[in-house]
Write an enzyme that holds these catalytic residues in place. Structure first.
Site, PDB file in Angstrom:
ATOM      1  N   ASN A 203     -65.823  39.640 -71.034  1.00 22.67           N
ATOM      2  CA  ASN A 203     -64.641  38.952 -70.503  1.00 22.67           C
ATOM      3  C   ASN A 203     -64.589  39.278 -69.022  1.00 22.67           C
ATOM      4  O   ASN A 203     -64.236  40.386 -68.634  1.00 22.67           O
ATOM      5  CB  ASN A 203     -63.381  39.456 -71.234  1.00 22.67           C
ATOM      6  CG  ASN A 203     -62.105  38.920 -70.598  1.00 22.67           C
ATOM      7  OD1 ASN A 203     -62.152  38.029 -69.743  1.00 22.67           O
ATOM      8  ND2 ASN A 203     -60.970  39.454 -71.004  1.00 22.67           N
ATOM      9  N   TRP A 204     -64.972  38.298 -68.227  1.00 23.05           N
ATOM     10  CA  TRP A 204     -65.056  38.547 -66.784  1.00 23.05           C
ATOM     11  C   TRP A 204     -63.688  38.610 -66.106  1.00 23.05           C
ATOM     12  O   TRP A 204     -63.593  38.995 -64.946  1.00 23.05           O
ATOM     13  CB  TRP A 204     -65.891  37.441 -66.115  1.00 23.05           C
ATOM     14  CG  TRP A 204     -67.360  37.555 -66.371  1.00 23.05           C
ATOM     15  CD1 TRP A 204     -68.004  38.519 -67.104  1.00 23.05           C
ATOM     16  CD2 TRP A 204     -68.376  36.679 -65.874  1.00 23.05           C
ATOM     17  NE1 TRP A 204     -69.354  38.287 -67.098  1.00 23.05           N
ATOM     18  CE2 TRP A 204     -69.613  37.166 -66.346  1.00 23.05           C
ATOM     19  CE3 TRP A 204     -68.354  35.530 -65.078  1.00 23.05           C
ATOM     20  CZ2 TRP A 204     -70.822  36.533 -66.043  1.00 23.05           C
ATOM     21  CZ3 TRP A 204     -69.546  34.912 -64.772  1.00 23.05           C
ATOM     22  CH2 TRP A 204     -70.764  35.405 -65.247  1.00 23.05           C
ATOM     23  N   LYS A 205     -62.663  38.171 -66.800  1.00 21.93           N
ATOM     24  CA  LYS A 205     -61.309  38.119 -66.224  1.00 21.93           C
ATOM     25  C   LYS A 205     -61.361  37.337 -64.897  1.00 21.93           C
ATOM     26  O   LYS A 205     -62.149  36.400 -64.789  1.00 21.93           O
ATOM     27  CB  LYS A 205     -60.725  39.525 -66.086  1.00 21.93           C
ATOM     28  CG  LYS A 205     -60.807  40.278 -67.432  1.00 21.93           C
ATOM     29  CD  LYS A 205     -60.021  41.545 -67.482  1.00 21.93           C
ATOM     30  CE  LYS A 205     -60.206  42.194 -68.860  1.00 21.93           C
ATOM     31  NZ  LYS A 205     -59.406  43.389 -69.046  1.00 21.93           N
TER      32      LYS A 205
ATOM     33  N   HIS B 169     -55.082  37.241 -75.400  1.00 20.94           N
ATOM     34  CA  HIS B 169     -55.446  38.496 -74.723  1.00 20.94           C
ATOM     35  C   HIS B 169     -54.149  39.190 -74.269  1.00 20.94           C
ATOM     36  O   HIS B 169     -53.200  38.529 -73.856  1.00 20.94           O
ATOM     37  CB  HIS B 169     -56.358  38.205 -73.525  1.00 20.94           C
ATOM     38  CG  HIS B 169     -56.963  39.466 -72.973  1.00 20.94           C
ATOM     39  ND1 HIS B 169     -56.258  40.326 -72.156  1.00 20.94           N
ATOM     40  CD2 HIS B 169     -58.176  40.044 -73.167  1.00 20.94           C
ATOM     41  CE1 HIS B 169     -57.033  41.360 -71.853  1.00 20.94           C
ATOM     42  NE2 HIS B 169     -58.206  41.214 -72.458  1.00 20.94           N
TER      43      HIS B 169
ATOM     44  N   GLU C  95     -53.372  40.642 -71.653  1.00 19.67           N
ATOM     45  CA  GLU C  95     -52.952  40.329 -70.284  1.00 19.67           C
ATOM     46  C   GLU C  95     -52.189  39.010 -70.242  1.00 19.67           C
ATOM     47  O   GLU C  95     -51.309  38.809 -69.411  1.00 19.67           O
ATOM     48  CB  GLU C  95     -54.176  40.327 -69.349  1.00 19.67           C
ATOM     49  CG  GLU C  95     -54.636  41.767 -69.088  1.00 19.67           C
ATOM     50  CD  GLU C  95     -56.114  41.934 -68.831  1.00 19.67           C
ATOM     51  OE1 GLU C  95     -56.798  40.952 -68.532  1.00 19.67           O
ATOM     52  OE2 GLU C  95     -56.584  43.084 -68.947  1.00 19.67           O
TER      53      GLU C  95
ATOM     54  N   GLU D  52     -57.987  45.095 -79.444  1.00 19.31           N
ATOM     55  CA  GLU D  52     -57.977  45.681 -78.104  1.00 19.31           C
ATOM     56  C   GLU D  52     -56.669  46.449 -77.902  1.00 19.31           C
ATOM     57  O   GLU D  52     -55.661  45.844 -77.502  1.00 19.31           O
ATOM     58  CB  GLU D  52     -58.082  44.583 -77.037  1.00 19.31           C
ATOM     59  CG  GLU D  52     -59.359  43.771 -77.111  1.00 19.31           C
ATOM     60  CD  GLU D  52     -59.711  43.171 -75.760  1.00 19.31           C
ATOM     61  OE1 GLU D  52     -60.807  43.451 -75.284  1.00 19.31           O
ATOM     62  OE2 GLU D  52     -58.877  42.465 -75.169  1.00 19.31           O
TER      63      GLU D  52
ATOM     64  N   GLY E 215     -59.008  48.746 -69.454  1.00 19.62           N
ATOM     65  CA  GLY E 215     -59.105  49.017 -68.020  1.00 19.62           C
ATOM     66  C   GLY E 215     -58.633  50.400 -67.628  1.00 19.62           C
ATOM     67  O   GLY E 215     -58.394  50.677 -66.460  1.00 19.62           O
TER      68      GLY E 215
ATOM     69  N   SER F 200     -62.251  49.530 -72.544  1.00 16.87           N
ATOM     70  CA  SER F 200     -63.057  50.571 -71.881  1.00 16.87           C
ATOM     71  C   SER F 200     -64.369  50.882 -72.593  1.00 16.87           C
ATOM     72  O   SER F 200     -64.804  52.040 -72.610  1.00 16.87           O
ATOM     73  CB  SER F 200     -62.231  51.851 -71.694  1.00 16.87           C
ATOM     74  OG  SER F 200     -61.137  51.601 -70.844  1.00 16.87           O
TER      75      SER F 200
ATOM     76  N   GLY G  66     -64.821  44.261 -70.807  1.00 15.77           N
ATOM     77  CA  GLY G  66     -64.252  43.844 -69.528  1.00 15.77           C
ATOM     78  C   GLY G  66     -65.120  44.322 -68.380  1.00 15.77           C
ATOM     79  O   GLY G  66     -66.169  43.740 -68.081  1.00 15.77           O
TER      80      GLY G  66
HETATM   81  P1  13P Z   1     -62.154  46.820 -70.122  1.00 19.25           P
HETATM   82  O1  13P Z   1     -63.488  46.871 -70.844  1.00 19.25           O
HETATM   83  O2  13P Z   1     -62.281  46.656 -68.654  1.00 19.25           O
HETATM   84  O3  13P Z   1     -61.272  47.937 -70.552  1.00 19.25           O
HETATM   85  O4  13P Z   1     -61.425  45.463 -70.608  1.00 19.25           O
HETATM   86  C1  13P Z   1     -61.343  45.195 -71.960  1.00 19.25           C
HETATM   87  C2  13P Z   1     -60.819  43.813 -72.142  1.00 19.25           C
HETATM   88  O5  13P Z   1     -59.678  43.537 -71.839  1.00 19.25           O
HETATM   89  C3  13P Z   1     -61.735  42.788 -72.683  1.00 19.25           C
HETATM   90  O6  13P Z   1     -61.051  41.642 -73.028  1.00 19.25           O
END
Ligand code: 13P
Length: 255
Positions: free
Chosen positions: A9-11, A96, A98, A168, A174, A212, A233
């Site tokens: 997930n590149w966000k 998600h 976020e 998640e 993160g 993470s 992420g």
């Molecule tokens: P991180 O791997 O950066 O913690 O992010 C996880 C995530 O939100 C994947 O969708």
């Protein structure tokens, strides 16, 4: 045995040029095309056409990070699942944390997004997970069950059999603080039990862990009975880290 799955997930990261380089560095690695695993990257919407041009014909699949809850119409700024499907998109993240937190996505909206995604022929990766407060209050399972049921209630059993679930925990995203392998396994087993109670057909739903995940933690996570892969992420933005995680998944799928 269920296939292992690794999804990046590149966000909201990168430029067309840095992300194109990242795809070039990943797509031809033998681990990506190993038959026992499925690998995909969920990219920003504007990068989908370029991603498609680069990945067409490779084993690396592409997806998006959200879709509209609506089919079409006066929804300024939205992108529908049908529009994404036109660009060969195979996966869409829905719910998600976020989006739930920063965009106020309600349970019902996430269910509608999952339905729109399936109707468009795209696999929804339904994200669920508790906050630290909910975990500390002993409400982690209840939160996850409520989020999952809101999606299952929006789908027929046949539709629900198409979903992928990503657990998640919000406190692990993160933060560098991944859930321990046995802690994650415990929740994955609970998710599988919840799915199986709905219909036996759902017992083999892929359940990914996200939060993470790094090369150092991946293999222990992938060794757990109910962890079918990971949603990555930050580590997905680094070709060598992402490939190391994919190799761990491929190795685990073979053993
Ligand atoms: P991180 O791997 O950066 O913690 O992010 C996880 C995530 O939100 C994947 O969708």
């Amino acid at each position: 045995m269920r296939k292992k799955m690794v999804i990046g997930n590149w966000k909201m990261n990168g430029t067309v040029s840095t992300n194109s380089r990242l795809l070039q560095d990943i797509k031809d690695d033998p681990a990506v095309s190993a038959s026992q695993i499925e690998v995909a990257v969920c990219v920003p919407f504007l990068h989908v056409p370029k991603t498609r041009a680069i990945l067409d014909g490779s084993a690396l699949r592409w997806g998006v990070q959200d879709v509209s809850a609506y089919r079409e119409g006066a929804f300024t700024g939205e992108i529908s699942a049908d529009m994404a499907a036109e660009f060969g998109v195979l996966y869409a993240l829905v719910g998600h944390s976020e989006r739930r937190t920063y965009h106020g996505e309600a349970l019902k909206t996430v269910g509608e997004k999952a339905l729109r995604t399936i109707e468009a022929g795209i696999v929804p990766v339904v994200c669920v997970g508790e906050t630290l407060r909910e975990r500390e209050d002993g409400a982690a399972r209840e939160t996850v069950e409520t989020q999952l049921m809101a999606v299952l209630d929006s789908l027929t059993v046949q539709q629900a059999a198409c979903i992928v679930v990503a657990y998640e925990p919000v406190w692990a995203i993160g933060t560098g603080r991944s859930a321990g392998a046995s802690q994650a396994q415990e929740m994955h087993a609970f998710i599988r039990e919840t799915l199986s109670k709905q219909a036996t057909d759902l017992a083999n739903t892929p359940i990914l862990y996200g939060g993470s995940v790094k090369p150092a933690t991946a293999s222990e996570l992938f060794a757990q009975a109910d962890i079918d892969g990971a949603l990555i992420g930050a580590a997905a933005l680094d070709a060598s880290q992402f490939l190391d995680i994919i190799r761990s998944a491929a190795f685990q799928a073979l053993s």
